[in-house]
Write an enzyme that holds these catalytic residues in place. Structure first.
Site, PDB file in Angstrom:
ATOM      1  N   GLN A   1     -57.573  48.508 -53.682  1.00 26.25           N
ATOM      2  CA  GLN A   1     -58.417  48.536 -55.111  1.00 26.25           C
ATOM      3  C   GLN A   1     -59.505  49.218 -54.807  1.00 26.25           C
ATOM      4  OE1 GLN A   1     -58.543  44.085 -54.721  1.00 26.25           O
ATOM      5  NE2 GLN A   1     -60.589  44.326 -55.602  1.00 26.25           N
TER       6      GLN A   1
ATOM      7  N   ASN B   1     -52.424  41.464 -49.461  1.00 29.96           N
ATOM      8  CA  ASN B   1     -53.522  41.663 -50.266  1.00 29.96           C
ATOM      9  C   ASN B   1     -53.658  42.864 -51.002  1.00 29.96           C
ATOM     10  OD1 ASN B   1     -56.390  41.418 -50.653  1.00 29.96           O
ATOM     11  ND2 ASN B   1     -57.103  40.558 -48.778  1.00 29.96           N
TER      12      ASN B   1
ATOM     13  N   HIS C   1     -60.623  35.665 -56.065  1.00 36.56           N
ATOM     14  CA  HIS C   1     -59.700  36.812 -55.610  1.00 36.56           C
ATOM     15  C   HIS C   1     -58.254  36.513 -55.730  1.00 36.56           C
ATOM     16  CE1 HIS C   1     -58.797  40.624 -53.430  1.00 36.56           C
ATOM     17  NE2 HIS C   1     -58.170  40.129 -52.584  1.00 36.56           N
TER      18      HIS C   1
ATOM     19  N   CYS D   1     -58.590  43.160 -58.310  1.00 31.48           N
ATOM     20  CA  CYS D   1     -57.533  42.498 -57.578  1.00 31.48           C
ATOM     21  C   CYS D   1     -56.441  41.763 -58.281  1.00 31.48           C
ATOM     22  CB  CYS D   1     -58.269  41.444 -56.580  1.00 31.48           C
ATOM     23  SG  CYS D   1     -59.104  40.061 -57.471  1.00 31.48           S
TER      24      CYS D   1
END
Length: 446
Positions: free
Chosen positions: A64, A388, A367, A70
């Protein structure tokens, strides 16, 4: 009762500090290396090696970059996982985050105008108005907000609308856009108070404002694609495929094919004001006016984790929201409660209950990531595999390890397919939601 710090107090504190020789040793370590490095506990890494009894194949991680997308990356990643398996897409295939980013900011501008008009009769220093003006729009969001965007605008592959400078580095566009929205709020509030909310000038002015917003976004991200050709080679046999003249809606229907109504938000909020097995929404939170509203079902932690495990066992990854800032080592890709031992370092107590941390602002969701695996011992989770969206130079090629204890304390939201819910939970989720205040921690945007 007023208490003032006296010189005698300071001298007593100094004397207490200096009588412990270890304090000087720790002072040198902390001042030289920083608090985190000085308190890092290697046992956390040893306890959480990256091997899992359930481990989904999900391809390369995305990045990102310098943006707060996110939630968007995580949601689109859960969709591309199935696409990659079904259509044998290459591991680096991604859905366009820039396309969603454009429409999210455009719709958030209109949502902001809606809230400004609805609160125009309140004084400018009213808490709701002040909350609106603090951040008229931002990069963050929640699952239901992405569903609202997709239902209206569809999705496209990243090849059809690639990243731009401003989608990858969003600080400048946020600064300009929030300036514009606050400027417009002054005008809208005055119009409503001078002529009333039903005056035709309100909608006409609002359309002019949205036209300016569209222009700003189109110059920053590029205009959103309306039709495109989709080309790819399959991962294994390298067969070439091409489909011409797709729209974002037809692409979503054919290549993603999800019924978004099947996927619901589950939260884990143990605060006294939120009963379990009750649904909640948040006042003035959303992006698409008239679109899918925010709705959360609050569950105890054991039920929360059991649903995540059931979905992983079913071969589906799990979108989740957490406070990644807490006891998280980015380079190693490690989230564990013993990653940093601040209490031992400073000889103090810091532990708070999950409920107190939410109520007193110590923790909140900040997040979103994706659960792609879990390690089960005697059917109980010990650690979780996390995809992630910070690129492949952190963790294990971008994947993190989260201890089960860390999940207990700092995970607040998962997205689950309703087919994994019991009949009782389906009935609970169908309830009308209670409305929470705009500043409630469950309204925080990931």
């Amino acid at each position: 009762m007023t208490f003032k710090i006296t010189n005698d107090d300071v001298q007593a504190f100094q004397a207490d500090y200096e009588k412990q020789p270890l304090n000087q040793v720790l002072e040198r370590a902390v001042t030289k290396n920083g608090i985190r490095n000085a308190s890092f506990d290697w046992h956390a890494q040893a306890d959480n090696d990256p091997h899992f009894s359930i481990d989904l194949s999900t391809g390369e991680v995305s990045d990102q970059k310098q943006s707060g997308r996110c939630w968007m990356f995580a949601a689109l990643n859960t969709m591309r996982h199935e696409m990659q398996a079904k259509f044998k897409l290459p591991e680096n295939f991604e859905l366009s985050q820039s396309y969603q980013f454009f429409w999210d900011k455009f719709e958030k501008a209109n949502y902001f105008y809606e809230n400004v008009i609805n609160t125009a009769e309140l004084p400018h220093d009213d808490r709701k108005v002040a909350w609106l003006m603090t951040t008229p729009q931002q990069d963050g969001g929640q699952w239901d907000m992405l569903c609202a965007l997709i239902e209206k605008y569809g999705v496209v592959p990243q090849s059809a609308m690639p990243e731009t400078y401003n989608s990858s580095k969003s600080r400048e566009i946020n600064e300009v856009l929030n300036n514009q929205l606050r400027h417009d709020a002054v005008i809208l509030r005055k119009l409503v108070n001078d002529y009333g909310v039903e005056d035709e000038r309100i909608n006409q002015t609002r359309k002019e404002m949205l036209n300016r917003v569209y222009r700003i976004l189109a110059m920053s991200f590029g205009e959103p694609v309306q039709s495109f050709d989709f080309e790819y080679r399959t991962k294994e046999d390298h067969e070439f495929h091409r489909e011409a003249n797709l729209t974002p809606q037809t692409f979503f229907k054919k290549y993603v094919g999800w019924n978004l109504d099947d996927y619901i938000s589950i939260i884990q909020a143990p605060t006294a004001d939120k009963k379990y097995h009750q649904t909640y929404t948040i006042e003035m939170l959303g992006n698409v006016v008239g679109g899918r509203p925010i709705k959360h079902l609050n569950l105890p932690m054991d039920e929360f984790k059991a649903l995540a495990i059931k979905q992983l066992k079913g071969g589906e990854s799990v979108w989740f929201g957490s406070n990644v800032s807490k006891y998280s080592e980015t380079k190693l890709g490690l989230m564990a409660l013993n990653t940093y031992n601040y209490e031992a370092l400073f000889n103090t107590e810091l532990k708070m209950s999950k409920a107190d941390a939410l109520d007193y602002g110590e923790s909140m969701m900040n997040h979103a990531m994706v659960l792609t695996g879990v390690d089960l011992v005697n059917d109980q989770p010990t650690k979780w595999k996390v995809e992630n969206s910070w690129g492949n130079k952190v963790g294990t090629k971008g994947y993190f390890v989260m201890s089960d204890e860390w999940m207990d304390e700092y995970c607040y939201q998962i997205v689950i397919n309703k087919k994994y819910l019991s009949d009782e939970l389906k009935a609970a989720q169908a309830q009308e939601p209670q409305v929470l205040a705009p500043w409630d921690p469950m309204g925080t945007l990931a």
